[in-house]
Design an enzyme around this catalytic site. Structure first.
Site, PDB file in Angstrom:
ATOM      1  N   ASP A   1       0.851  -1.187   0.000  1.00 11.60           N
ATOM      2  CA  ASP A   1       0.000   0.000   0.000  1.00 11.60           C
ATOM      3  C   ASP A   1       0.892   1.244   0.000  1.00 11.60           C
ATOM      4  OD1 ASP A   1      -2.427   1.324   0.039  1.00 11.60           O
ATOM      5  OD2 ASP A   1      -2.679   1.185   2.207  1.00 11.60           O
TER       6      ASP A   1
ATOM      7  N   GLU B   1       2.297   4.687  -4.381  1.00  8.63           N
ATOM      8  CA  GLU B   1       2.189   5.504  -5.592  1.00  8.63           C
ATOM      9  C   GLU B   1       3.518   6.181  -6.006  1.00  8.63           C
ATOM     10  OE1 GLU B   1      -1.435   4.357  -4.071  1.00  8.63           O
ATOM     11  OE2 GLU B   1      -0.025   5.646  -3.002  1.00  8.63           O
TER      12      GLU B   1
ATOM     13  N   ASP C   1      -9.156   3.381  -2.242  1.00  7.65           N
ATOM     14  CA  ASP C   1     -10.027   3.849  -1.157  1.00  7.65           C
ATOM     15  C   ASP C   1     -11.352   4.362  -1.705  1.00  7.65           C
ATOM     16  OD1 ASP C   1      -7.950   3.196   0.489  1.00  7.65           O
ATOM     17  OD2 ASP C   1      -7.247   5.246   0.766  1.00  7.65           O
TER      18      ASP C   1
END
Length: 833
Positions: free
Chosen positions: A431, A434, A520
């Site tokens: 997670d 990015e 999300d």
């Protein structure tokens, strides 16, 4: 002129002045751009040509294979090294091409089979033709390939038919077809993203184009392989063309013609042949998965697992989010919350439940923390522009970040998983990759979705696997290379087990290493509706193992919304419920008692269908076809399917039409032209090419099977570890002839690559089904029964293996006839009307 008129006239002049200034500014910005120019020199290659243009740019036009053209436009006149994070590394045959007209106004490059590239010399323009001479892709002469000499930006425009539709582009919170959309590829942490927000977490710059010509659907594909910030304008600015470009580097793109049939299947097959396919996952990764930010302490996690078992709700995986760690330090445990993690994990395994934990890229800067000290000593962390260790704040506080574009850093980070594997952890969830970082109190505000300081500075330095560069160049591959590090580390540490990796961020080719979920999302009916086009477009972008957080990560779903979402997701490739801290419980058993049975039935359906889903994943490894498919993928000649985004196919044989609106108990369903469909629950037959209103009671998912299909199912089980003891059942959908297959292997490990697998082929001809097995997997399950769906009346006689069968069961209400089979099996089952 009175005062009011003077004011209006003055306002008019001000508006004109503003627009004039904007026009001049834009014109000045574009004035710096330069067209590629004319072809000045031609160098023949085995598989194409290399051109020098009058602008100084160089262009390589080659055949990647017989159905794929590659174009490389180097604006500065020098090609970069021929390296790609997206393209799978493997031996490829060089295509021999014939080049004609090198001294004429147009140059033709012809591959064996007739596919042709025509290059116009003055100015430089490219046109790709299929084997029948039809245009696949051609440059827009009004906007030839251009570049900005100052910034290095580069772009190309292609002519388009204005009714052409476009699919793919990875993960976009947009309608199913991306025609008239403008999209950017720049991985971004976008909590609670609304519909239309772009970009979000993934950057996959490939698409499939589709349009109707006469009675056929005509497809092609295009993939822009450039890791910088890229963009696609699919007819939004100029309806007669689409444009794609990059902030720097080469304009390196591939055109996939789709073969002689110009089919979406062929396009995606060629794209995944280039970028790789999702490896066959462990079968447990296809089971039901439960997550929350966060389940802790240990007693709470045990309670969740216990309640799944007590309520007879199937479960294969429990997730631990960041709060299992010691101060959010990766590869550690908070021993106050989890005093004996190995025993907890072992106890769960005894219940058939595996444990997956989250691992973020941020490594806490702490000289008492072994992981940080190892990374610093090895020089494995990302550097600032001045060469210092880059620091930014995320969950643990100030962190350093591995440079996953370094092979040494990937190997080091991958090796760190050994401790968790030794503890019994089964899979890993990457997670915040990015990469995302936190804003500080002094960061300029407001905190917008795309705030530039939510990631590393663009000047940060990366190793680039041998070609060092800035974060502006390598940002989009950071998450994918983290997933690669995890996948390759697990393969090395546990060579006999198939890795399970889940990533939030990625780039083209990420499917080789990881599953993807849509980040999300929000507990809303709109996000439920949005999940279907998001997932189907990821599928046709080459990523097979995809899913969305059931019920929505952010917020609290109503019992009805959760139940309908779980129904809609029950047959998606990846099934996980996940929710944020502070939200109400999202476990399927935690809602009103009247909904618990509804939720359990949805999960039961998934476990019944696991043999079919597993077969589809094996099919993907051979063909690249997605498990979850938009209707147009199988029915490109039916233009009614092009804009449908509230239904999807599971493989080619199941059609899912979930309820996506609050309070709805009916819905309209379109059945694609060319096949008849049978209601899974009632046995009612529907002809293709028509709409019907169908009942959609709260307690079941609207589900339909294609006439002629054979669907493998099994009894409801509580976890995939029970599959080996669960007999197979084949559901034969009456009304058409067809050939189907069922794939079986051990469900984990790699013995199947050495021949330890078996395929059951079911051939339906009229009222007869013939079964044949091939392969060397000796523990494949027996077929306990064949079930005929869509049977209008009980047959006069049923024969199995040439003998009459008397113990059949016929249910007129559901149109089902069940034929039990003897333990030794039979090769043929016939119905005698």
């Amino acid at each position: 002129m009175n005062q009011r008129l003077r004011l209006r006239y003055g306002l008019f002049l001000n508006v004109v002045a503003v627009f004039f200034c904007l026009f001049i500014a834009h014109s000045g910005a574009r004035a710096a751009w330069r067209a590629g120019g004319d072809v000045k020199n031609v160098e023949q290659q085995t598989n194409g040509v290399v051109l020098t243009l009058t602008s100084g740019a160089r262009v390589s036009v080659t055949f990647q294979d017989l159905e794929t053209v590659r174009v490389r436009f180097a604006p500065r006149g020098t090609f970069e090294r021929d390296f790609s994070y997206a393209v799978e590394s493997k031996d490829r045959k060089t295509v021999r091409a014939t080049v004609r007209g090198t001294f004429k106004e147009s140059i033709s490059i012809i591959a064996f089979g007739g596919m042709t590239v025509v290059i116009n010399r003055r100015p430089f323009l490219i046109k790709v033709l299929d084997a029948d001479g039809r245009v696949v892709v051609e440059d827009d002469p009004a906007r030839p390939t251009s570049f900005d000499p100052e910034t290095g930006a580069v772009e190309s425009s292609k002519r388009r038919v204005e009714w052409e539709t476009y699919y793919g582009f990875g993960e976009k919170a947009m309608p199913a077809s991306r025609h008239t959309q403008h999209m950017v590829m720049w991985n971004t942490d976008t909590y609670g993203y609304p519909r239309g927000l772009d970009p979000i977490y993934q950057s996959i710059g490939s698409f499939i184009a589709l349009r109707k010509e006469k009675d056929a659907g005509v497809a092609y594909g295009l993939f822009l392989d450039n890791t910088t910030r890229t963009y696609f304008d699919m007819g939004k600015t100029r309806p007669e063309s689409y444009t794609f470009g990059a902030a720097g580097g080469e304009l390196n793109y591939y055109v996939f013609t789709g073969g002689k049939e110009r089919s979406p299947k062929r396009v995606l097959g060629d794209y995944t042949e280039l970028t790789g396919r999702t490896p066959l996952p462990p079968v447990w990764a296809l089971g039901n998965q439960q997550s929350r930010w966060s389940y802790f302490p240990e007693a709470r996690v045990r309670e969740v697992v216990r309640k799944f078992r007590e309520t007879r709700t199937p479960l294969d995986v429990i997730y631990l989010d960041i709060d299992y760690m010691d101060g959010y330090r990766v590869f550690t445990w908070d021993k106050t919350r989890f005093p004996d993690p190995s025993k907890m994990i072992s106890d769960f395994r005894a219940e058939g439940v595996r444990t997956v934990v989250i691992i973020d890229p941020g490594v806490k800067v702490d000289e008492k923390y072994a992981v940080y000290n190892e990374g610093r000593a090895g020089g494995f962390f990302t550097k600032t522009a001045s060469g210092e260790e880059l620091h930014a704040s995320v969950w643990p506080g100030v962190c350093a970040f591995p440079d996953f574009t370094s092979a040494a850093a990937r190997e080091w980070f991958g090796s760190l998983y050994h401790k968790h594997l030794d503890e019994g952890i089964a899979g890993f969830w990457n997670d915040m990759n990015e990469p995302g970082v936190f804003l500080s109190d002094t960061t300029p505000k407001p905190d917008t979705y795309h705030h530039p300081m939510k990631t590393f500075p663009l000047t940060a330095r990366h190793a680039g696997d041998g070609e060092a560069g800035t974060h502006a160049r390598y940002h989009n591959v950071y998450g994918m290379q983290m997933a690669r590090s995890t996948f390759e580390g697990l393969r090395k540490l546990r060579p006999g087990e198939r890795p399970f990796v889940l990533t939030r961020a990625g780039y083209a080719g990420v499917q080789r290493f990881s599953a993807i979920w849509t980040g999300d999302n929000v507990a809303s009916w709109d996000h439920l509706r949005l999940s279907i086009p998001m997932l189907t477009n990821l599928g046709v972008s080459g990523v097979a193992l995809v899913g969305a957080d059931v019920g929505g990560f952010s917020g609290d779903p109503s019992p009805e919304l959760y139940a309908r979402w779980l129904q809609a997701a029950a047959l998606t490739p990846f099934l996980r419920s996940h929710s944020e801290a502070g939200s109400k419980p999202h476990e399927p058993y935690s809602f009103d008692p009247s909904f618990v049975a509804v939720n359990r039935a949805s999960i039961d359906l998934r476990y019944q269908m696991l043999p079919y889903l597993y077969t589809l994943f094996q099919e993907h490894t051979e063909t690249g076809a997605p498990v979850m498919r938009p209707l147009w993928f199988e029915y490109p000649a039916d233009d009614r399917t092009y804009l449908i985004e509230d239904q999807y196919l599971v493989g080619r044989d199941l059609l899912v039409a979930p309820v996506l609106s609050e309070g709805a108990l009916k819905r309209r369903v379109y059945f694609p032209k060319g096949d008849a469909w049978v209601d899974w629950w009632t046995g009612r037959r529907y002809e293709g090419g028509k709409d019907f209103e169908i009942d959609a009671p709260l307690n079941r998912l609207p589900l339909f099977a294609r006439a002629g299909a054979t669907i493998p199912t099994q009894p409801v089980i509580q976890h995939t570890g029970e599959m080996a003891r669960a007999p197979l059942m084949l559901t034969v959908v009456s009304g058409a002839n067809n050939v189907s297959r069922v794939y079986e292997d051990a469900g984990d490990g790699y013995d199947y690559q050495r021949g330890a697998s078996r395929t059951l082929t079911a051939t339906v001809e009229g009222n007869t089904v013939r079964l044949a097995r091939t392969g060397a997997y000796n523990v494949s399950r027996p077929v306990a029964a064949v079930e005929f769906l869509g049977v209008a009346a009980a047959p006069r006689e049923v024969r199995a293996g040439g003998r009459a069968v008397s113990n059949t069961t016929f249910d007129a209400a559901s149109g089902r006839l069940i034929v039990p089979l003897p333990p030794e099996g039979v090769a043929e089952i016939s119905l005698v009307p």
